[in-house]
Scaffold this active site. Structure first.
Site, PDB file in Angstrom:
ATOM      1  N   GLU A 119      -3.107  -6.800   7.692  1.00 11.27           N
ATOM      2  CA  GLU A 119      -1.568  -6.647   7.691  1.00 11.27           C
ATOM      3  C   GLU A 119      -1.070  -7.899   9.305  1.00 11.27           C
ATOM      4  OE1 GLU A 119       1.646  -5.910   8.740  1.00 11.27           O
ATOM      5  OE2 GLU A 119       1.480  -4.112   8.396  1.00 11.27           O
TER       6      GLU A 119
ATOM      7  N   HIS B  77       0.861  -1.202   0.321  1.00 10.40           N
ATOM      8  CA  HIS B  77      -0.260  -0.178   0.253  1.00 10.40           C
ATOM      9  C   HIS B  77       0.611   0.907  -0.197  1.00 10.40           C
ATOM     10  CE1 HIS B  77       1.358   1.063   4.258  1.00 10.40           C
ATOM     11  NE2 HIS B  77       0.578  -0.083   4.483  1.00 10.40           N
TER      12      HIS B  77
END
Length: 212
Positions: A88, A8
């Site tokens: 994550e 990201h």
């Protein structure tokens, strides 16, 4: 099969660790610089696709979803799906900054792979879930696109590669996360995977294993 791994773009958590004390990890947004970074990365990803229509799998975290949206390639994709197994590493809920620093040091001393965060996951837990994702991906039928784009997180990207290349735990722990909006391209030729470029290393792997 070809897999493009993309981290990201710059998020609020990358520039302000106190953001995690007031915003859930899954809701951390991109910064203004991160949004621009994602837009600028779009043409590079489009060029990597070479006209292929990929299957896209996204971490459901906001920063990954925002990054993909800003690439401007959704119309060129065969399918787009959020995949929770690509999220994550879970550090728990809202984080206390003093305790967060303690946990970072303990994790560093103990080892990033096996240290289990008190209210979250160990790296080994993330490794297990990405293994399940890769197994499911391998079982997809012939109608599944041969090119896959994964928009995820630094540690998750390294563990996806660890699984595909059978890297040791020592080697994994010696590798640094890619920068925000950095990508890696993995290609399979006769069942053997190749990585377009290695991850940076902050130390040599204690067991001598390399990324080659």
């Amino acid at each position: 099969m070809r897999i493009i791994l993309l981290r990201h773009a710059e998020s609020l958590g990358n520039v302000d660790e106190l953001a995690y004390t007031r915003i859930p990890d899954h809701a951390i947004p991109l910064t203004g610089a991160g949004r621009e970074q994602a837009r600028e990365t779009g043409p590079a990803i489009r060029e990597l696709l070479h006209g292929d229509r990929p299957a896209v799998y996204l971490s459901p975290y906001l920063r990954a979803r925002e990054t993909f949206a800003l690439l401007g390639i959704e119309g060129a994709c065969e399918r787009v799906a959020q995949e929770p197994r690509l999220r994550e590493q879970d550090w728990g809920n809202l984080q206390d900054p003093r305790e967060q620093e303690v946990q970072r040091q303990r994790r560093h001393d103990f080892g990033h792979f096996f240290y289990r965060l008190p209210y979250g996951e160990s790296g080994a837990d993330v490794d297990d879930r990405v293994a399940g994702f890769l197994a499911d991906l391998a079982r997809r039928g012939e109608d599944h696109p041969g090119t896959v784009l994964i928009v995820s997180h630094g540690l998750t990207m390294r563990l996806l590669c660890r699984r595909l290349f059978d890297w040791s735990i020592d080697l994994f722990e010696s590798l640094s996360n890619p920068g925000t909006c950095e990508y890696r391209v993995l290609e399979s030729d006769g069942g053997k995977w190749r990585l377009d470029r290695p991850f940076a290393q902050w130390r040599e792997s204690p067991d001598g294993q390399t990324q080659g």
